[in-house]
Write an enzyme that holds these catalytic residues in place. Structure first.
Site, short mmCIF file in Angstrom:
data_model
loop_
_atom_site.label_atom_id
_atom_site.label_comp_id
_atom_site.label_asym_id
_atom_site.label_seq_id
_atom_site.Cartn_x
_atom_site.Cartn_y
_atom_site.Cartn_z
N ASP A 98 42.32 47.41 38.17
CA ASP A 98 41.75 46.09 37.88
C ASP A 98 40.40 46.29 37.19
OD1 ASP A 98 41.48 43.37 37.88
OD2 ASP A 98 40.82 43.22 39.96
N LYS A 134 35.43 38.65 42.26
CA LYS A 134 35.77 39.85 41.52
C LYS A 134 34.51 40.48 40.94
CE LYS A 134 40.49 39.23 40.00
NZ LYS A 134 41.36 38.82 38.89
#
Lengths: 507, 507
Positions: free
Chosen positions: A273, A305
């Site tokens: 990611d 995130k």
């Protein structure tokens, strides 16, 4: 005639091997020895000028006393269901096979493994091979992990361009086509469903394709589906842009980003990611969707995130560099990602929040309203006809005077209203403050976890209704949130998880 | 009872999926929907306290009119042949399945992807999961590529120790057990078959397990097999060490390094070939094989694996650091890797070279003899009873006086002499110098390529007989080498490849 020219009859083997093409050959097939094939060898299947790469599995010859024929005959080649469809030949057609050379772009992958900076041509070859299903999952993992180790911004641009090049690009026949994207991670946060009707009511084209939940309790497509049909074909979408300037549909079936879909199927289980891959994935999809102007929302917070300003700015610059080079007009906003937005977590509850805002109900979640107005305002500022800096005031006006609600109702009607509304889960459990204090943290990951255990996103009526915000002073016994579930087993799992960790920290 | 507790009958599905465990479930199996399984989900299969992780493939229900039963029934779980063997249950036993959590060590792999230095405990967990077949090939690729990006020397040691820990370790009941290993890349170079009889004749224990060719025309095991049986069980090997002090067998079936075998099955197709992984692979195997003293031969040259002195020294130091920490006594020699060693390339031709040296025939290849004496001498220097620096003279003496030949004959007899000798391929093609000049390069990769096209290693009698050396002055029309093949198709391919590139450069 070399062994590889001996034809085999192609057969569909009713085994679903998902994204990996698998071919089945009998161990007693004359070709097996001649060609030195082994299980897991990659072979190229050819027939009628069609070609397919597949991983070989070997089938044992049946025992002499077997009462039934084997899965395939000794002079047949079996293909897994998706592989058979991809080759596109009728059963019984002649095909030839030969050991496939590794995809030519694998030499570039080897260079990347060894730390090289790859060229645009390398990325083009790699992405073409990926989108043509020439990579095994093992080879995909090798490329993606090597690329995750490091990529220059130029490489991110090259990868993104290559991903755009292998897909189709929608054309809405409008000069300005706006879109927004949130990089995610925050529960609730259903701003898209407020923003689209505001923008469409103003008259800018906003063809919004959204995803379903994968690891979260609800995606925008899941939530919109509470209200109406979200499976539209291209013709219906074109009609909606013409008649309403906007729609909100599920984009997963459109295969606009074939390489991206394949890469994500490997990135997700491996937990890859990186910012680089996020930028390539998002921007290639937006270009493919025909967007010209794009607002990106980067929620920042300790559980989001993006956790720091440094990270946020690095990501913003990468989006700007790559997006601008692709011809997109970009606006990037870093928003508060400390806690859920709105009160509901789960499709029905989130749809309720959205409609409360659009209906301007007194009890509506004002955080969702304010964030939606801010985002819609920045999108309206893309419109050359809107005076500088007036976007936000205009967005507020469109929401206040009911035009956004009217537009939402028109879109729902045009997409096909849900025959009967989804019901909120009737099994409820109230979670109370265990002590006096101030709410200092709402643990987004734990909220998501509880909501998914309660049945989200499969059960649209499951979820969490939050009654508190960070900073609120609570007394022992005050209601913090209510869990909704539709099935008793799920209800039990979710309740238990909340008992173990209520997910709300008091200080 | 939760869905995962409903038992299924286990069935062996006659499909060979090689190193990957594959489970087959009917799409109409009641468990399929209940558990939210999809193709490629990883599941854990459990029965009688045995557990197995497998990748799920879905089988469609048969059409109503089908005359034969489907591959498996709706209440059965199929397993690919190797997976079935690994689980070790009888057909028809009850098993339960559930979605498998990702291997716990994958979190460490994610850290490695993000550039972390892992702990010894991390490597232990990773290698245990790998050797227990808990990793898919995709996950293996992710780990190996991330580790190829960088590993500290401490990490190489931790990986090697972990690989040793999961395997078995042979014990030969001798204080000194010697071994040699060449990191490979040079055709011919069959020194092991000369060295082992010299060492064994001296009386040092040298239990030599060798590999078969994978990408080369011949492995030592392939070449030894020209002369005798190389498939020995443990009891036979122990008898040979007792009676002859040495043997030369194929080690591939001994599964001494289970994790390494699995990793290599992914490293090879991806072309991952770092020094770090080489050191871990070689040293873990040698420790597992019960070696106490190890000579490592690093051929260096522009076409060898190691191309420069800097690389060679870095590799030598890594071998020394890790090997010493594992308790091995090491000697590492960097040798000339500019050209093939000996004249033959291919099992029968290489066996001929070896026997010429052992028999001290006047026409024997002296380069093979000299290199073998040098290597054997350094191994003899491991023996405390041999006066310092006398190893090489002693090796030469053992070879000259026929003791090495007698030992080789005894070993061949004890392993079981080949019933009838393999014949050299009778199809021959002579390749001549196209011009006057001096041989400046012999292209090892092209020699290997031609020899493999000619049928190596499957056809033991195929190969290349080299009649020239680097530095030799040749006249146009002089014989450079002779291609031998057993089958006409192979002969054609090899001849054509030699016509396109003879692989010998004249200057």
């Amino acid at each position: 005639m070399s062994p590889s020219q001996i034809p085999l009859k192609v057969r569909r083997v009713p085994i679903d091997t998902h994204s990996e093409n698998v071919a089945f050959l009998r161990r007693d097939c004359p070709l097996y020895q001649a060609e030195g094939l082994r299980a897991l060898t990659k072979i190229e299947v050819s027939g009628r000028r069609r070609h397919l790469l597949a991983t070989l599995n070997l089938i044992e010859e049946p025992a002499a006393e077997a009462s039934c024929p084997a899965l395939i005959g000794a002079n047949e080649l079996g293909l897994s269901t998706e592989a058979f469809d991809r080759l596109g030949l009728e059963e019984g057609c002649d095909v030839t096979i030969e050991p496939a050379p590794p995809p030519r772009s694998l030499s570039a992958v080897r260079q990347k493994i060894n730390g090289a900076v790859l060229t645009a041509q390398d990325y083009q070859s790699i992405v073409e091979d990926i989108s043509n299903h020439r990579y095994s999952r093992m080879e995909l993992a090798a490329f993606l992990v090597a690329a995750a180790a490091f990529m220059t911004t130029e490489e991110v641009l090259a990868l993104t361009k290559a991903m755009v090049a292998v897909g189709t690009r929608l054309d809405w026949q409008r000069e300005v086509v706006v879109d927004k994207h949130c990089i995610g991670g925050i529960p609730g946060n259903r701003t898209t469903m407020v923003v689209v009707p505001i923008i469409a009511a103003h008259g800018l084209a906003m063809p919004k394709t959204s995803s379903r939940a994968i690891t979260s309790p609800a995606g925008t497509a899941d939530t919109m589906e509470v209200l109406c049909n979200v499976n539209l074909d291209m013709a219906a979408m074109r009609r909606l842009i013409h008649s309403e300037s906007g729609f909100l549909v599920w984009g997963g079936h459109m295969k606009m980003a074939p390489a991206d879909d394949i890469m994500i199927s490997v990135e997700r289980p491996l937990g890859i990611d990186t910012q680089e891959q996020m930028v390539a994935s998002i921007l290639s999809k937006k270009v493919a969707a025909g967007s010209t102007h794009l607002l990106i929302d980067i929620p920042m917070g300790p559980q989001a995130k993006v956790k720091s300003q440094v990270e946020a700015v690095r990501l913003r610059k990468m989006f700007e560099y790559v997006g601008t080079a692709l011809g997109l007009t970009l606006d990037i906003v870093i928003t508060d990602g400390h806690q859920p937005i709105g009160r509901g977590i789960g499709p029905v509850l989130e749809a309720r929040d959205v409609m409360q805002v659009l209906r301007q109900e007194p009890d509506r979640p004002l955080d969702l309203e304010e964030k939606s107005i801010m985002l819609a305002g920045r999108i309206l500022d893309f419109d050359p006809a809107v005076p500088g800096g007036q976007g936000q005031a205009l967005a507020r006006e469109i929401l206040r005077d009911g035009r956004a609600l009217a537009k939402m109702e028109a879109i729902i009607a045009a997409q096909g209203a849900a025959p009967e509304p989804c019901q909120l889960g009737s099994l409820t459990r109230d979670i109370y403050a265990p002590a006096d204090g101030t709410v200092v943290v709402i643990d987004c990951a734990q909220m998501n976890h509880i909501a998914r255990l309660a049945g989200c996103p499969m059960d649209k009526g499951a979820g969490i209704d939050l009654f508190t915000r960070v900073g609120q002073v609570v007394r022992k016994g005050d209601l913090l949130y209510r869990i909704h579930a539709c099935r008793s087993a799920d209800f039990g799992f979710a309740s238990q998880a909340a008992d173990e960790n209520i997910g709300i920290g008091l200080g």
